[in-house]
Design a protein around this motif. Structure first.
Motif, PDB file in Angstrom:
ATOM      1  N   ILE A 110     -39.509-130.184  18.607  1.00 20.14           N
ATOM      2  CA  ILE A 110     -38.149-130.362  19.129  1.00 20.14           C
ATOM      3  C   ILE A 110     -37.859-131.845  19.217  1.00 20.14           C
ATOM      4  O   ILE A 110     -36.803-132.335  18.814  1.00 20.14           O
ATOM      5  N   VAL A 156     -34.721-125.531  14.886  1.00 17.14           N
ATOM      6  CA  VAL A 156     -33.450-124.977  14.414  1.00 17.14           C
ATOM      7  C   VAL A 156     -32.278-125.347  15.314  1.00 17.14           C
ATOM      8  O   VAL A 156     -31.153-125.503  14.839  1.00 17.14           O
ATOM      9  N   GLU A 157     -32.515-125.503  16.606  1.00 22.54           N
ATOM     10  CA  GLU A 157     -31.399-125.944  17.462  1.00 22.54           C
ATOM     11  C   GLU A 157     -30.969-127.349  17.032  1.00 22.54           C
ATOM     12  O   GLU A 157     -29.782-127.672  16.998  1.00 22.54           O
ATOM     13  N   GLY A 170     -27.665-121.569  21.410  1.00 28.37           N
ATOM     14  CA  GLY A 170     -28.567-122.712  21.528  1.00 28.37           C
ATOM     15  C   GLY A 170     -29.884-122.368  22.193  1.00 28.37           C
ATOM     16  O   GLY A 170     -30.946-122.826  21.766  1.00 28.37           O
ATOM     17  N   GLY A 171     -29.826-121.566  23.218  1.00 29.59           N
ATOM     18  CA  GLY A 171     -31.053-121.150  23.886  1.00 29.59           C
ATOM     19  C   GLY A 171     -31.827-120.164  23.025  1.00 29.59           C
ATOM     20  O   GLY A 171     -33.061-120.205  22.951  1.00 29.59           O
ATOM     21  N   ALA A 201     -31.852-120.195  19.878  1.00 35.26           N
ATOM     22  CA  ALA A 201     -32.481-120.990  18.814  1.00 35.26           C
ATOM     23  C   ALA A 201     -33.890-121.416  19.212  1.00 35.26           C
ATOM     24  O   ALA A 201     -34.788-121.498  18.377  1.00 35.26           O
ATOM     25  N   LEU A 202     -34.069-121.666  20.487  1.00 35.07           N
ATOM     26  CA  LEU A 202     -35.391-122.092  20.949  1.00 35.07           C
ATOM     27  C   LEU A 202     -36.373-120.935  21.025  1.00 35.07           C
ATOM     28  O   LEU A 202     -37.567-121.132  21.241  1.00 35.07           O
ATOM     29  N   GLU A 215     -35.416-128.535  31.194  1.00 30.69           N
ATOM     30  CA  GLU A 215     -35.456-128.328  29.737  1.00 30.69           C
ATOM     31  C   GLU A 215     -36.154-129.486  29.026  1.00 30.69           C
ATOM     32  O   GLU A 215     -36.872-129.282  28.057  1.00 30.69           O
ATOM     33  N   HIS A 274     -27.782-122.025  14.940  1.00 33.54           N
ATOM     34  CA  HIS A 274     -26.684-121.158  15.368  1.00 33.54           C
ATOM     35  C   HIS A 274     -25.349-121.794  15.010  1.00 33.54           C
ATOM     36  O   HIS A 274     -25.232-123.000  14.852  1.00 33.54           O
ATOM     37  N   ALA A 318     -39.405-123.651  13.132  1.00 34.16           N
ATOM     38  CA  ALA A 318     -38.684-122.739  14.027  1.00 34.16           C
ATOM     39  C   ALA A 318     -38.217-123.474  15.282  1.00 34.16           C
ATOM     40  O   ALA A 318     -37.152-123.190  15.825  1.00 34.16           O
ATOM     41  N   LEU A 319     -39.020-124.416  15.728  1.00 34.89           N
ATOM     42  CA  LEU A 319     -38.650-125.161  16.936  1.00 34.89           C
ATOM     43  C   LEU A 319     -37.556-126.189  16.672  1.00 34.89           C
ATOM     44  O   LEU A 319     -37.025-126.792  17.590  1.00 34.89           O
TER      45      LEU A 319
END
Ligand SMILES: Cc1ncc(C[n+]2csc(CCOP(=O)(O)OP(=O)(O)O)c2C)c(N)n1
Ligand SMILES: Cc1ncc(C[n+]2csc(CCOP(=O)(O)OP(=O)(O)O)c2C)c(N)n1
Ligand code: SF4
Ligand code: SF4
Ligand SMILES: [Mg+2]
Ligand SMILES: [Mg+2]
Lengths: 562, 282, 562, 282
Positions: free
Chosen positions: C234, C263-264, A257-258, A260-261, D95, C307, C260-261
Motif C-alpha cells: 500500500i 488496487v485502491e 475504497g475499503g 479494495a483493501l 488506517e 473501484h 492486490a494491496l
C-alpha cells in the motif's frame, strides 16, 4: 393518489429527524412510503434533502416533481421551487422568503414559545400533516418513540402549533392500517444477517456502508454478536475469515475504497475455501470520489476481485425486501459451497426508506453444512478431501478429540499441507472450479417484468430495479411492447433469460447508473448478447423512473430501425 | 524427538534457527498437557510461518502479514482453543505492523511467537524491520539506512501485558518462555532470536549466543520502568526472559456474554430470536 | 542444430551459478541460448532445475526432451532421466548412480583436489562443455566475471578437470561471435525502466517480481535512482504516486498478492490523473498459491483493478526484448495520458534467459509531456482543466513562482478542489473517459504469425508468445493452414485483427496458462468472437511448444466439423 | 484574517477546532516567509484532511490513511519543497498506523500535524484509536473497550527526532509549535488537540482547556527519559509543547546523491547513460 414531498436544509438542521417523523407517521397511517436521501459529505452546512413519496399502493422509486416542499434553508427554495407542481405548496420560515405563494410562518418564534428553539422543524411537519389531513395522534406515537421528557413535550407542542396554522389542502382518504414495516436497504441487510445467525462482524466505517455495521452493533449485546471496529479493512476481512474458520457465521463490508483493501483477503477465502459474506455498498469512484452519493460503478471490479482463479458468487440487491432475503441466502450459499459471497448494494438502496411486508422469519432457514465425525475417513480428517462435488466436509476446529483442521493460503494437498506438486495442483484447481458449475444451478435468473417477448427489452441490475419497474409500468400504460430483465444474481452470470428475450427483442436498452455499461459487458462476455442502446447516468444521483421513461420513449421514436 | 505432535519433513535450511523453535514448541505444548485439537497456530507467510505444516495442531496459514486478525477472531469465536501465532519479523513488524500495534490494544488471549531472524528469509535476504542499520543485504547493497524497530519497546508502549524475549539456541529458556506465554491470559509477545544461516551473516548463532543473558531471578517484571530500561539494552549484552508481565482484562473479559457464556461458536442460531427487531421498523 | 540440457539439484547446491556459467559460455561463443527455471519455494533442499537450450538460430521457448542432463542430486535422475533422448548423456556424481549408461565421476573428490569442495558442479560443467566441444577459454571469461582470487582459481581448476575427463560426443560447429546480450524478463523490465528515466521505485519483495527491484537497486547509486523497500505494498503505490506528483518517473511492482494491496492506489491514480507504471509478475494463485511458479491467472483482475471507472492501460509482455521496449513505452504513455499503465508478466518470463540483439538505446525516447508556464491561463493554473482531449497540462509543483498544484482523490473541479456538483461530475467523468478513446488509437493490435487467413487460428497473450510461435512454425512445416494472434496490448482491448482473422478461421483455439480462458472472455466481451477450442494449462508449469503442437494436431484431427 | 494563502469556504461545523488549526497554519507559513508554491500539504481523508482545499499551497489530497507515503516521496523527489501533512487521528494512527511507525524510521523532512479530535469526525462519530476507554460513541454503544493509542509515546519509541503537542484553542502556542515543526530538519510529529463539537462530547474545548499546560521554559526536550515521562502524563494535567527534539540524519542525508546533488526532480534524463549497463548481459 401518489404524493411527493421534499424536505431540505443544511446538514445539522435536523432534516433527518423531522423527515423521519413525517415518514413514520405516514407509514403508521397505513400508507406506502418511499424516501430517498440526498446529502453532502459534511456534518454541518451545505445542502441536503430528503424526498418522501406516499401512496395507497406500493412505490418502487423516487419521483422528480413535488406536491409539497419544506424548506429549512434558502438553498431548498432556490434549487427546488422550480420542481414544485403547479398546485404544490412550499412551506418555509418567514425569514427565507416573502413570496406570498409560499406558506410561511415565523417558525423560530413558535419554537421559542414551545421553549425549545430546535423544534422549528417539527412545527413545519405539523403544517405538512395538516395540509394532507394526516391525523395528529399517529404522529404522537412516533414522537413518543423518538423523544423523552422535556424534548418530547416541546415537540408535541410544536407539532400541534404547526397543525393549527393551516387548513387541509389535499383531499386524501386514509388507507387501512397494515402490518408493513418501514426499513432501509442497509437496515434490511443487517437484519438479514442477524436472522441468518451472523455472530461476528468486523468492519471499518465507510459511508454509505457504515449503517449495516451500526445496526448490528446496536443489537450486538442482545443478540450476542461480536462487532469489532478494526484498524483497517485488511484486518476486517482477515479477522472475519478467522471467525469463519473457527466456526462462526462471519461478515464484513465496506464501500469501494475499503473493499479494495479486502481483495487479497477475498483471494484467501478462495483458496482456503472459507465461507464469508461481504457487502459492497457502492458510491461513485474512483478513489474517494463522492462519499455520500450513488453509482453502480464497481461491478466488474467486484466480480474479478482477488488474484488467481477461484469461484465466488456476486448478488446485487434490488430493494430492502430483496436485501433481507438475499442476505440470508448469501450466508447459506457461502456455507454450502465454502466460498465468498458478495452482496452488492449502493448508496441509493442503502438509504432509501421503503414500506414492505414484515419479513417472514419462518422462511429463514439456517443451513450451516458443518459436519461432525462423519467427516472422518478411518479417523482421518482431510480439510480439502477430493469429492465428487468439489465441496469437502467441513468441521469446526477443536470439536473432535484428536482431530485437527489445517487451512492454507499456499496451494495445498487434501490435508491442507503445502505442496509443490503439479498433479495436486490440477486436482485442487478442478475441485475449486467445480463449484462454479454447482453455482450455475443455484443461480437465479433475472426477474422479468412487462409484456412477454417484448419489442423493447430493458436490462438493469441491482437497485435499478425500482426505477425500471415503474418506468415499465408507465410504458405499458402507453401501450408499448416493453419488458425488462432485472438482474439480482450477477456472478456466475445467468444467461438463459437474456438469451431467450434477447433473441426476440427489436431493441435492447441497457440501463445503468454508471458510465461504461458494465452489465452490458457481462452480457456480451457471457451470452454474446449486446445492447443496442444505453441509458447511462453517472452524475452520482440516481436516475428516476421518469428519466428512464422519457429516454425509452425518445429511443423508440428516433430509432427508426426498430 | 517429540512425536506427540507428529514429525514432518521441513523445507528449512540445515542449521536454521527455526528447528530449535519447533522443538521447543512441541515440548512446551506437551508439557502443558495440551492435545493437538486444542491448539491453533495462526501464521502469515515466510519461513517461520510454515510452522503449521510441521506440527499437528489446528492451523490457519493465512496471508503475509495477516496472522494477527484471524488469530484474534479465533480466540473470540472459541475461547476454549489455545491460540498461538508463529511468524517472522517481516510478517509481524513489517507488512503486519498495523495489526501488531492494534492487536495489543485488543488484548485477545494469544501467544505470539515472532521468529526474529532480522531478515526476510523466504524471499532471499532483504532487510526486515529489525535488520541492523548499516547491514548490507541482497537488496540494500549500500547497507540499511533506517533505524531498526525495537519490538520489545514497541509492545510495551502499546500496553502489552506480557512481553518476553528468548533465543532459539537456548532450548530450556525458550521452552519456558513459550509455556509462560501460552499460559498467560491475554496477548503475550515472545520475540525469539532465530539465526538465519543463509541470509543473515551478521546475527549468527554465535553473535546471539555471545550477547544474550538471562534476566536475573530477582528482576521485577511487573515494574514498567524497569521494563523500558531493559527494552533499551542492545549491543554487547542483550537480555532474554520475561521483561514485563502484569494481569490485564482481556478482550473476552470486556464483553459480558463472551466472558460468562459458552464459547461463541456453541451459540444456538435461531432466526426467530431476531423477529422482535422488526419492532424497530413499525 | 538445437540442443537441450537440464541441470538439476537441490536448492542451495548452486545450480543457478553453474548453469549461469554454462549459459554465458554458450552465449559468448555466439550461440542463441534460452534457459528456463523451475524452482521450489524454499532456500535449501527440495528439487530445482534449469533447462538450457542453445542453437545457431533464435529460440523462443523451452523444450521437453534433453540431449544432456547434469544431475547434482538423485531426484534429478529419478525425475528426468526418462526425458533424456536416446543418444542423450547424463552426467552425475558416482555416488548417485552406478548405471553405466551414465557419465559418472567422483566429482566430490575432484573438487577436494581443487581445494574447494563447492566446485564439484563446475567440474560437471567442464564435462558438459567438452561433450559439446565448447572451447574452454570462453568459459574462463565467464568465470573471471563471476569469481575472484582463490575461488576463481578453484573453479578454473575444476572446469579444466572436468574438461579432461571425457571426449566430445556431439558434433557441433561453432557459430560466428555476435553482439547479442543474454537477459531475463525481469532484468529487461528493469533496464527499460532505467533507460526510460525512472527515478523512484518503491516496492516490497515478492517472488517472482523481486528481481526487477533488485536490478534497479544495484544500479541506483550509479544511476541516481531512489529505490525504497517499504513497509507494505500500500505504501509502495502511494509513495510512487507521491513521487509522480512531484515530477519523477515512478514505478512499483509486485506479484498478485502484493498487487492486490495496490488496487485502491490504482484507483487513486485514476482520479488524480497521476502517471505511474506498475509491473504485475504473475504467479499461480489464489492467495499465496505457488510462489515460484507460473500462471496467467490474474488478467481480468488486473484489467478491472480499482473501484470506480477510469482509464488505464494494460500491456502484457512477450519476451525480454518486448519487455524492454514496452517498459519504455509504458512510461511514455503514462506521462502522455496521465494514467496508470500496468505491465503484465509472469514467473516464466521473469526468469527465462534469452539471447537478444542489444537493445537500441537510441530508439529510446523519453517523452515527459510536462508543461511550464504555458500551462497557465491568465496566470491561473488548473490541474484538471477541461480540454478537447481530456488531458490537462501538467506542471511540476514548486517550479513556477506563485503557482500551486492541487490533486484530489475526491471528485473535484478543474482546480482540483472538492466538489459536490452533478454538472462537474459529468464533465470530469467524460474528461477522464475520453482518454480511453485516445488510447484506442495508441493501442497495438496483436502480432500475427503464420499463413494469411488460416483455417486454424490460435490466440494467446503475453509470454505464451514464444511457445506458440515455435508451435506454429512446427505446424506450418507440417503444411497446415495455421496462424496465431499474440496479444501484447490487452486493455483497452484491440479488436481489429481478432475480428478480421476470426471471421475466416474454421477453428479458433485459445491457448492460455490458466483455467478460465481469460483472453477468450475478453474477445467475447469486446469483439463478440468466441474460441471454439481451448488449450489451457494450470498446473503451474509453462506449457511448451511441443505441448501446444501436439494438442493442435489432436484438435485438428478430432474436430471433424472444421 | 490571513489572506496570504487565500480564504476558502470550509465544510466544517461552526465551532470546530479545525478553524484554529487552519488559522495558525496560515500565519505560521506567513511568518516563516514561505510562499504558496514552496509548500505542499499532503493529507488523507477526514475532516482534518480537507485542509488542502482551504489554503492555497500545493496539495496532495490522497487516500484515507495514506498521507505519509506520498509525503515522503515528495520530500525525496524535491527537497526544496516544504512538506507538511495535515490529517486526522483515525487517518494517522488507525488506517495509516503502519505507515506512521515506519515513516518515523525513514526520517524524511516532513512536519506532520495530526488533528487529534479523538473521534472519527467525517464518518459521524465512531471511536478513533485515541478515543478514551469507556467512551460511548455512535458505534461503540456500550463504550470503547480498547486502551487508546498514546501517539507521543509511540513516536518516541519509534525514534522520532521531534515530538510535540499543542491545542487548537491556543493560537500562539500552536503557531509556535507549527513553526518549530516546519523548521525542524527531519520528521516532526505535532499532535494537536482539536475539539470536535459535534461528535466528541467528552473532549470538548473546555475539557482540553482545563487540562493542558505548557511545558516550562527550563524543560529539557533533549532528554529522552524526560520525554518518556512527559509522554505518560495524562489526566488532570496534560503537557503541551516540544516534548522531545534532537538532530538526526534525515533520509536525504543518508543518500549521497540526494544530499549533495540538486533536487532529484531536476535530474537530466538520458537513455544513453544507461547503455553501459548492457555490459552486465554480454
Ligand atoms: C502481500 C505479500 N507481499 C509479499 C510477499 C512475499 N513474502 C513472503 S514471505 C516474505 C518475508 C518473509 O520475511 P519474514 O516475515 O521475516 O519471515 P522469514 O522468512 O524470515 O521467516 C515476503 C516479503 C507475500 N507473500 N505477500
Ligand atoms: C479505505 C477507506 N476506509 C474508510 C474510509 C471512510 N473514512 C473517511 S474519513 C474516516 C475517518 C475520519 O477520522 P479522522 O481521521 O480522525 O478524521 P476527522 O474526520 O476526525 O478529522 C473514515 C473512516 C475511507 N474514505 N477510505
Ligand atoms: S533462509 Fe534462513 S530462515 Fe529460511 S530456512 Fe534458511 S536459514 Fe532458516
Ligand atoms: S464533525 Fe467534528 S471534526 Fe468534523 S467539522 Fe464538525 S466539529 Fe469539526
Ligand atoms: Mg525474518
Ligand atoms: Mg478524528
Amino acid at each position: 393518489m401518489d404524493y411527493n414531498i421534499l424536505i431540505g436544509g443544511a446538514a445539522g438542521q435536523g432534516i433527518d429527524t423531522i423527515s423521519h417523523i413525517f415518514e413514520k407517521t405516514l407509514k403508521r397511517c397505513g400508507f406506502y412510503v418511499f424516501s430517498m436521501k440526498d446529502y453532502m459529505s459534511r456534518v454541518r452546512g451545505g445542502h441536503n434533502f430528503i424526498q418522501v413519496r406516499f401512496s395507497h399502493n406500493p412505490i418502487y422509486s423516487h419521483d422528480e416533481y413535488f406536491d409539497a416542499i419544506v424548506a429549512l434553508d434558502f438553498e431548498t427554495i432556490n434549487l427546488h421551487a422550480k420542481v414544485l407542481k403547479t398546485a404544490g405548496k412550499l412551506i418555509c420560515d418567514k425569514s427565507l422568503s416573502d413570496d406570498d405563494r409560499y406558506i410561511s410562518f415565523d417558525f423560530k418564534e413558535i419554537a421559542k414559545k414551545c421553549s425549545n428553539p430546535r423544534v422549528a422543524g417539527t412545527t413545519a411537519i405539523g403544517v405538512l400533516l395538516k395540509l394532507f389531513g394526516i391525523p395528529l395522534d399517529v404522529s404522537y406515537t412516533v414522537l413518543n418513540d423518538e423523544f423523552k421528557g422535556d424534548v418530547l413535550e416541546a415537540n408535541i407542542k410544536a407539532i400541534n402549533a404547526g397543525y393549527n396554522l393551516v387548513e387541509p389542502a389535499f383531499a386524501i382518504t386514509l388507507p387501512k392500517k397494515n402490518e408493513n414495516i418501514y426499513i432501509s436497504g442497509n437496515e434490511a441487510i443487517a437484519l438479514g444477517a442477524i436472522a441468518a445467525g451472523v455472530k461476528f462482524y468486523s468492519g471499518y466505517p465507510m459511508t454509505p456502508s457504515t449503517s449495516v455495521m451500526t445496526y448490528i452493533a446496536k443489537k450486538s449485546r442482545d443478540a450476542e454478536i461480536v462487532v469489532e471496529q478494526v484498524e483497517d479493512e485488511i484486518s476486517a476481512i482477515n479477522m472475519a475469515l478467522g471467525a469463519s474458520y473457527a466456526g462462526l457465521r462471519a461478515m464484513t463490508g465496506s464501500s469501494g475504497g475499503g473493499f479494495a483493501l479486502m481483495v487479497e483477503g477475498i483471494s484467501l477465502a478462495g483458496i482456503t475455501e472459507l465461507p464469508i459474506v461481504i457487502t459492497e455498498v457502492q458510491r461513485p469512484g474512483p478513489a474517494t470520489g463522492f462519499p455520500t452519493r450513488t453509482e453502480q460503478g464497481d461491478l466488474r471490479f467486484i466480480i474479478h476481485a482477488g488474484h488467481g482463479e477461484f469461484p465466488k458468487m456476486v448478488i446485487s440487491l434490488r430493494n430492502p425486501e430483496d436485501a433481507f432475503y438475499q442476505t440470508v441466502r448469501a450466508f447459506n450459499i457461502a456455507d454450502k459451497y465454502q466460498i465468498p459471497v458478495i452482496l452488492v448494494s449502493d448508496q441509493y438502496l442503502a438509504d432509501v426508506g421503503t414500506t414492505v411486508k414484515p419479513f417472514d422469519f419462518n422462511k429463514v432457514k439456517i443451513e450451516r453444512h458443518i459436519s461432525g465425525s462423519e467427516a472422518l475417513e478411518d479417523g482421518v480428517y482431510k480439510r480439502y478431501r477430493f469429492t465428487e462435488s468439489g465441496v469437502s466436509p467441513r468441521i469446526i476446529p477443536g470439536k473432535i478429540e484428536g482431530v485437527t483442521v489445517l487451512i492454507d493460503s499456499d496451494e495445498h494437498d487434501e490435508f491442507g499441507h503445502i505442496t509443490e506438486s503439479q498433479e495436486i495442483r490440477i486436482k485442487m484447481v478442478n475441485k475449486r472450479m467445480k463449484k462454479l458449475k454447482l453455482l450455475e444451478e443455484e443461480i437465479q435468473e433475472p426477474l422479468f417484468i412487462g409484456t412477454e417477448n417484448p419489442d423493447i427489452l430493458i436490462t438493469c441490475w441491482g437497485s435499478m430495479y425500482g426505477p425500471v419497474k415503474e418506468a415499465v409500468d408507465m410504458l405499458l400504460k402507453d401501450g408499448m411492447s416493453v419488458g425488462a430483465l432485472s438482474f439480482g444474481d450477477i456472478w456466475p452470470f445467468p444467461t438463459k433469460l437474456i438469451k431467450k428475450y434477447g433473441r426476440f427483442a427489436k431493441v435492447i436498452i441497457d440501463v445503468e447508473q454508471n458510465a461504461t455499461a458494465q452489465l452490458d459487458s457481462l452480457m456480451r462476455e457471457n451470452a454474446l448478447v449486446k445492447a443496442d442502446e444505453y441509458i447511462l447516468k453517472y452524475d452520482s444521483r440516481m436516475m428516476s423512473s421518469k428519466y428512464i421513461y422519457d429516454r425509452v420513449r425518445e429511443i423508440s421514436k428516433t430509432s427508426s430501425m426498430y | 524427538m517429540n512425536t506427540a505432535f507428529e514429525t514432518y519433513e521441513t523445507a528449512w535450511c540445515p542449521g536454521c534457527g527455526n528447528f530449535g523453535i519447533l522443538n521447543a514448541l512441541k515440548d512446551a505444548l506437551t508439557e502443558l498437557g495440551l492435545k493437538s485439537h486444542q491448539v491453533v497456530i495462526a501464521s502469515g507467510i515466510g519461513q517461520a510461518a510454515k510452522i503449521p505444516h510441521y506440527i499437528n495442531v489446528n492451523g490457519f496459514n493465512g496471508l503475509h502479514g495477516r496472522a494477527l486478525p484471524p488469530a484474534i477472531a479465533i480466540n473470540i469465536a472459541n475461547k476454549d482453543l489455545k491460540v498461538i501465532i508463529d511468524s517472522g519479523d517481516g510478517d509481524t513488524y513489517g507488512e503486519g505492523g498495523n495489526h501488531f500495534i492494534h492487536a495489543i490494544r485488543r488484548n485477545a488471549n494469544i501467544a505470539h511467537f515472532v521468529h526474529d531472524n532480522q531478515i526476510y528469509g523466504l524471499t532471499k535476504g532483504q532487510a526486515s524491520p529489525t535488520t541492523a542499520k548499516g547491514q548490507k543485504t541482497s537488496l540494500q547493497f549500500d547497507g540499511v539506512i533506517l533505524d531498526p524497530v525495537k519490538p520489545i519497546k514497541l509492545a510495551l508502549t502499546m500496553g502489552a501485558g506480557f512481553v518476553a524475549r528468548s533465543f532459539s539456541g537456548n532450548y530450556e529458556h525458550l521452552k519456558k518462555m513459550m509455556k509462560e506465554a501460552i499460559s498467560y491470559n491475554g496477548y503475550a509477545l515472545l520475540d525469539i532470536f532465530q539465526p538465519c544461516v543463509t541470509f543473515n551473516k551478521v546475527n549468527t548463532f554465535k553473535w546471539y549466543n555471545e550477547r544474550v543473558y538471562e534476566l536475573p531471578d530477582d528482576y521485577d517484571y511487573t515494574d514498567i520502568d524497569n521494563a523500558f530500561k531493559v527494552a533499551d539494552e542492545w549491543g554487547d549484552r542483550i537480555p532474554i526472559g520475561i521483561i514485563y508481565k502484569v494481569e490485564k482484562p482481556t478482550y473476552i473479559d470486556n464483553i459480558k456474554f463472551l466472558k460468562d457464556g459458552p464459547p461463541l461458536v456453541d451459540a444456538k442460531l435461531d432466526p426467530m430470536m431476531a423477529e422482535k427487531y422488526l419492532d424497530d421498523f413499525r
